[in-house]
Design an enzyme around this catalytic site. Structure first.
Site, PDB file in Angstrom:
ATOM      1  N   PHE A   8       0.826  -1.201   0.000  1.00 43.97           N
ATOM      2  CA  PHE A   8       0.000   0.000   0.000  1.00 43.97           C
ATOM      3  C   PHE A   8       0.862   1.253   0.000  1.00 43.97           C
ATOM      4  CE2 PHE A   8      -3.041  -3.029   1.799  1.00 43.97           C
ATOM      5  CZ  PHE A   8      -4.248  -2.629   1.239  1.00 43.97           C
ATOM      6  N   ASP A   9       0.598   2.131  -0.958  1.00 43.47           N
ATOM      7  CA  ASP A   9       1.140   3.475  -0.893  1.00 43.47           C
ATOM      8  C   ASP A   9       0.542   4.143   0.349  1.00 43.47           C
ATOM      9  OD1 ASP A   9       2.295   5.965  -1.793  1.00 43.47           O
ATOM     10  OD2 ASP A   9       0.296   6.519  -2.498  1.00 43.47           O
ATOM     11  N   LEU A  10       1.176   5.217   0.820  1.00 41.09           N
ATOM     12  CA  LEU A  10       0.686   5.890   2.025  1.00 41.09           C
ATOM     13  C   LEU A  10      -0.116   7.144   1.675  1.00 41.09           C
ATOM     14  CD1 LEU A  10       0.560   6.152   5.098  1.00 41.09           C
ATOM     15  CD2 LEU A  10       2.844   7.190   5.037  1.00 41.09           C
ATOM     16  N   ASP A  11       0.558   8.184   1.189  1.00 38.61           N
ATOM     17  CA  ASP A  11      -0.113   9.445   0.872  1.00 38.61           C
ATOM     18  C   ASP A  11      -1.077   9.278  -0.297  1.00 38.61           C
ATOM     19  OD1 ASP A  11       1.423  10.658   2.813  1.00 38.61           O
ATOM     20  OD2 ASP A  11       2.881  11.513   1.412  1.00 38.61           O
ATOM     21  N   VAL A 165      -0.997  -1.160  -4.436  1.00 38.37           N
ATOM     22  CA  VAL A 165      -2.175  -0.291  -4.417  1.00 38.37           C
ATOM     23  C   VAL A 165      -1.703   1.149  -4.227  1.00 38.37           C
ATOM     24  CG1 VAL A 165      -4.370   0.229  -3.288  1.00 38.37           C
ATOM     25  CG2 VAL A 165      -3.546  -2.137  -3.361  1.00 38.37           C
TER      26      VAL A 165
END
Length: 217
Positions: A8-11, A165
């Site tokens: 998972f990407d964060l921002d 994602v």
């Protein structure tokens, strides 16, 4: 798909960091003597490595000026900006469901990992991730493809069993260069067109749609 791990990407994917990132960019530009754009004119800066953003904002590739801008940005970000942030609705619920379904989960962000870990801890998400991966303060692994490659090697993950994602083209390009399936999300800061042009395999318009794509009853 015989998927076992989700990156998972964060921002723009787990959290909405608009306030913190735009205020810190404005602070850095002001300190350097520039008139900063309004926050809504800085949304394109959410996602890419911060050096890329400052290079465009300052119209320069001069390392000394870019390093000064990044240092000013981090001065505010490390103490205030990273907490000017909030979780997207449904994120905790969908992460819990994905974990219950047996997937490994990892954070994969071009943000320095020391900040990413603080944000994950701040939102009490640590128990929902196997590990948090990000860049180094010196810029190592800010390029998403290099970061994903590092995660695959470190965690001994086969690309065919992994999904990335994320909400920006960098996430999709990074996934494709590593032969990883890419889910683009449109509730963050990238458009559906941007995501599809760069090869997103699937599109999710909400966190719940990510869950529906991955978890089948």
């Amino acid at each position: 798909m015989s998927i076992s791990a989700i990156l998972f990407d964060l921002d723009g994917t787990l959290t909405d960091p608009k306030l913190g990132i735009t205020r810190c960019i404005q602070y850095a530009l002001s300190e350097l003597g520039y008139k900063p754009p309004d926050a809504d004119e800085l949304l394109w800066c959410i996602g890419p490595p911060i050096q890329e953003s400052f290079s465009q904002l300052l119209n320069t590739s001069e390392n000394r000026l870019l390093e000064e801008a990044i240092a000013l940005y981090r001065l505010r970000y490390s103490t205030i900006g990273l907490f000017e942030n909030y979780l997207y609705p449904q994120i905790i619920d969908i992460l819990q469901k994905i974990r219950l379904a047996g997937y490994q989960t990892f954070v994969a962000t071009s943000k320095p990992h020391i900040y990413a870990k603080q944000i994950i801890e701040y939102f009490d998400l640590s128990v929902l991730f196997d590990a948090v991966y990000g860049s180094e303060l010196d810029g190592t692994r800010t390029v998403k493809s290099e970061l994903i490659k590092h995660i695959l090697i470190t965690e001994n993950l086969a690309p065919s069993t992994v999904v990335m994602v994320g909400d920006r083209l960098h996430d999709i390009i990074g996934a494709k260069l590593n032969h990883v399936t890419a889910i683009g999300v449109t509730y963050g800061y990238g458009t559906e067109e941007e995501l599809k042009i760069h090869g997103a395999d699937l599109i999710a318009h909400s966190p719940e749609e990510i869950n529906k794509l991955l978890v089948h009853d």
